[in-house]
Scaffold this motif. Structure first.
Motif, PDB file in Angstrom:
ATOM      1  N   MET A   1       0.825  -1.193   0.000  1.00 33.55           N
ATOM      2  CA  MET A   1       0.000   0.000   0.000  1.00 33.55           C
ATOM      3  C   MET A   1       0.868   1.256   0.000  1.00 33.55           C
ATOM      4  O   MET A   1       0.537   2.234  -0.662  1.00 33.55           O
ATOM      5  CB  MET A   1      -0.942  -0.019   1.197  1.00 33.55           C
ATOM      6  N   LYS A   2       1.958   1.217   0.761  1.00 33.85           N
ATOM      7  CA  LYS A   2       2.850   2.369   0.818  1.00 33.85           C
ATOM      8  C   LYS A   2       3.373   2.699  -0.583  1.00 33.85           C
ATOM      9  O   LYS A   2       3.430   3.860  -0.976  1.00 33.85           O
ATOM     10  CB  LYS A   2       4.004   2.068   1.772  1.00 33.85           C
ATOM     11  N   THR A   3       3.721   1.671  -1.336  1.00 27.82           N
ATOM     12  CA  THR A   3       4.211   1.871  -2.704  1.00 27.82           C
ATOM     13  C   THR A   3       3.129   2.463  -3.586  1.00 27.82           C
ATOM     14  O   THR A   3       3.406   3.323  -4.429  1.00 27.82           O
ATOM     15  CB  THR A   3       4.713   0.541  -3.294  1.00 27.82           C
ATOM     16  N   ASN A   4       1.884   2.033  -3.406  1.00 28.81           N
ATOM     17  CA  ASN A   4       0.778   2.570  -4.199  1.00 28.81           C
ATOM     18  C   ASN A   4       0.609   4.069  -3.973  1.00 28.81           C
ATOM     19  O   ASN A   4       0.385   4.818  -4.924  1.00 28.81           O
ATOM     20  CB  ASN A   4      -0.526   1.853  -3.862  1.00 28.81           C
ATOM     21  N   VAL A   5       0.700   4.497  -2.740  1.00 27.94           N
ATOM     22  CA  VAL A   5       0.562   5.921  -2.425  1.00 27.94           C
ATOM     23  C   VAL A   5       1.698   6.710  -3.079  1.00 27.94           C
ATOM     24  O   VAL A   5       1.476   7.761  -3.681  1.00 27.94           O
ATOM     25  CB  VAL A   5       0.533   6.163  -0.902  1.00 27.94           C
ATOM     26  N   LEU A   6       2.905   6.177  -2.997  1.00 28.91           N
ATOM     27  CA  LEU A   6       4.045   6.860  -3.604  1.00 28.91           C
ATOM     28  C   LEU A   6       3.896   6.935  -5.124  1.00 28.91           C
ATOM     29  O   LEU A   6       4.227   7.957  -5.733  1.00 28.91           O
ATOM     30  CB  LEU A   6       5.348   6.147  -3.233  1.00 28.91           C
ATOM     31  N   THR A   7       3.382   5.877  -5.727  1.00 24.80           N
ATOM     32  CA  THR A   7       3.164   5.871  -7.174  1.00 24.80           C
ATOM     33  C   THR A   7       2.143   6.931  -7.567  1.00 24.80           C
ATOM     34  O   THR A   7       2.338   7.670  -8.544  1.00 24.80           O
ATOM     35  CB  THR A   7       2.698   4.485  -7.649  1.00 24.80           C
ATOM     36  N   ILE A   8       1.071   7.038  -6.809  1.00 26.69           N
ATOM     37  CA  ILE A   8       0.046   8.047  -7.096  1.00 26.69           C
ATOM     38  C   ILE A   8       0.618   9.446  -6.927  1.00 26.69           C
ATOM     39  O   ILE A   8       0.356  10.339  -7.733  1.00 26.69           O
ATOM     40  CB  ILE A   8      -1.200   7.837  -6.206  1.00 26.69           C
ATOM     41  N   GLN A   9       1.431   9.647  -5.890  1.00 35.65           N
ATOM     42  CA  GLN A   9       2.059  10.954  -5.696  1.00 35.65           C
ATOM     43  C   GLN A   9       2.965  11.290  -6.878  1.00 35.65           C
ATOM     44  O   GLN A   9       2.990  12.438  -7.343  1.00 35.65           O
ATOM     45  CB  GLN A   9       2.852  10.975  -4.388  1.00 35.65           C
ATOM     46  N   ASP A  10       3.695  10.319  -7.367  1.00 31.77           N
ATOM     47  CA  ASP A  10       4.556  10.543  -8.532  1.00 31.77           C
ATOM     48  C   ASP A  10       3.730  10.907  -9.765  1.00 31.77           C
ATOM     49  O   ASP A  10       4.086  11.823 -10.510  1.00 31.77           O
ATOM     50  CB  ASP A  10       5.401   9.305  -8.830  1.00 31.77           C
ATOM     51  N   LEU A  11       2.645  10.192  -9.982  1.00 30.33           N
ATOM     52  CA  LEU A  11       1.785  10.486 -11.131  1.00 30.33           C
ATOM     53  C   LEU A  11       1.165  11.881 -11.023  1.00 30.33           C
ATOM     54  O   LEU A  11       1.076  12.600 -12.017  1.00 30.33           O
ATOM     55  CB  LEU A  11       0.689   9.427 -11.256  1.00 30.33           C
ATOM     56  N   LEU A  12       0.763  12.248  -9.821  1.00 28.74           N
ATOM     57  CA  LEU A  12       0.207  13.597  -9.628  1.00 28.74           C
ATOM     58  C   LEU A  12       1.231  14.678  -9.936  1.00 28.74           C
ATOM     59  O   LEU A  12       0.888  15.718 -10.504  1.00 28.74           O
ATOM     60  CB  LEU A  12      -0.304  13.766  -8.200  1.00 28.74           C
ATOM     61  N   GLY A  25      -6.417  23.456  -9.832  1.00 31.09           N
ATOM     62  CA  GLY A  25      -5.320  23.275  -8.891  1.00 31.09           C
ATOM     63  C   GLY A  25      -5.763  22.907  -7.487  1.00 31.09           C
ATOM     64  O   GLY A  25      -5.079  22.164  -6.796  1.00 31.09           O
ATOM     65  N   GLU A  26      -6.920  23.430  -7.073  1.00 31.53           N
ATOM     66  CA  GLU A  26      -7.394  23.116  -5.723  1.00 31.53           C
ATOM     67  C   GLU A  26      -7.686  21.630  -5.556  1.00 31.53           C
ATOM     68  O   GLU A  26      -7.514  21.064  -4.480  1.00 31.53           O
ATOM     69  CB  GLU A  26      -8.636  23.944  -5.351  1.00 31.53           C
ATOM     70  N   TYR A  27      -8.078  20.969  -6.637  1.00 27.60           N
ATOM     71  CA  TYR A  27      -8.355  19.538  -6.556  1.00 27.60           C
ATOM     72  C   TYR A  27      -7.073  18.732  -6.392  1.00 27.60           C
ATOM     73  O   TYR A  27      -7.018  17.787  -5.604  1.00 27.60           O
ATOM     74  CB  TYR A  27      -9.124  19.057  -7.792  1.00 27.60           C
ATOM     75  N   ILE A  28      -6.068  19.107  -7.130  1.00 26.06           N
ATOM     76  CA  ILE A  28      -4.813  18.362  -7.028  1.00 26.06           C
ATOM     77  C   ILE A  28      -4.186  18.576  -5.651  1.00 26.06           C
ATOM     78  O   ILE A  28      -3.593  17.659  -5.085  1.00 26.06           O
ATOM     79  CB  ILE A  28      -3.844  18.693  -8.180  1.00 26.06           C
ATOM     80  N   GLU A  29      -4.349  19.765  -5.099  1.00 21.76           N
ATOM     81  CA  GLU A  29      -3.845  20.023  -3.754  1.00 21.76           C
ATOM     82  C   GLU A  29      -4.612  19.200  -2.718  1.00 21.76           C
ATOM     83  O   GLU A  29      -4.021  18.671  -1.778  1.00 21.76           O
ATOM     84  CB  GLU A  29      -3.903  21.510  -3.422  1.00 21.76           C
ATOM     85  N   LEU A  30      -5.912  19.100  -2.892  1.00 20.64           N
ATOM     86  CA  LEU A  30      -6.731  18.299  -1.984  1.00 20.64           C
ATOM     87  C   LEU A  30      -6.324  16.833  -2.028  1.00 20.64           C
ATOM     88  O   LEU A  30      -6.133  16.186  -0.991  1.00 20.64           O
ATOM     89  CB  LEU A  30      -8.214  18.451  -2.348  1.00 20.64           C
ATOM     90  N   VAL A  31      -6.166  16.304  -3.223  1.00 16.45           N
ATOM     91  CA  VAL A  31      -5.751  14.910  -3.377  1.00 16.45           C
ATOM     92  C   VAL A  31      -4.363  14.704  -2.768  1.00 16.45           C
ATOM     93  O   VAL A  31      -4.124  13.725  -2.056  1.00 16.45           O
ATOM     94  CB  VAL A  31      -5.776  14.483  -4.867  1.00 16.45           C
ATOM     95  N   SER A  32      -3.451  15.628  -3.021  1.00 13.88           N
ATOM     96  CA  SER A  32      -2.098  15.521  -2.478  1.00 13.88           C
ATOM     97  C   SER A  32      -2.114  15.521  -0.950  1.00 13.88           C
ATOM     98  O   SER A  32      -1.420  14.722  -0.318  1.00 13.88           O
ATOM     99  CB  SER A  32      -1.227  16.671  -2.979  1.00 13.88           C
ATOM    100  N   THR A  33      -2.920  16.408  -0.376  1.00 10.32           N
ATOM    101  CA  THR A  33      -3.022  16.467   1.079  1.00 10.32           C
ATOM    102  C   THR A  33      -3.531  15.155   1.649  1.00 10.32           C
ATOM    103  O   THR A  33      -2.984  14.636   2.631  1.00 10.32           O
ATOM    104  CB  THR A  33      -3.953  17.623   1.502  1.00 10.32           C
ATOM    105  N   HIS A  34      -4.547  14.599   1.036  1.00  4.52           N
ATOM    106  CA  HIS A  34      -5.093  13.326   1.515  1.00  4.52           C
ATOM    107  C   HIS A  34      -4.077  12.192   1.370  1.00  4.52           C
ATOM    108  O   HIS A  34      -3.973  11.334   2.244  1.00  4.52           O
ATOM    109  CB  HIS A  34      -6.387  12.983   0.791  1.00  4.52           C
TER     110      HIS A  34
END
Length: 56
Positions: A1-12, A25-34
């Protein structure tokens, strides 16, 4: 799961500028924060497991 989160952060990070340019931009910031919050929970749980294993 940790790898999945890192992969999503990289894609973002790859699409961040396009999303901001599209005025969302507010959406990407919200997703990044979560995602950072999820990563913190994962790290806390892993640390608890490590501590439990040290006790035994």
């Amino acid at each position: 799961m940790k790898t999945n989160v890192l992969t999503i952060q990289d894609l973002l990070s790859i699409i961040r500028s396009d999303v901001i340019e599209a005025g969302k931009g507010e959406y990407i910031e919200l997703v990044s924060t979560h995602l950072f919050d999820i990563q913190d929970v994962i790290n806390q749980e892993l640390e608890c497991l490590r501590q439990k294993n040290k006790v035994h």
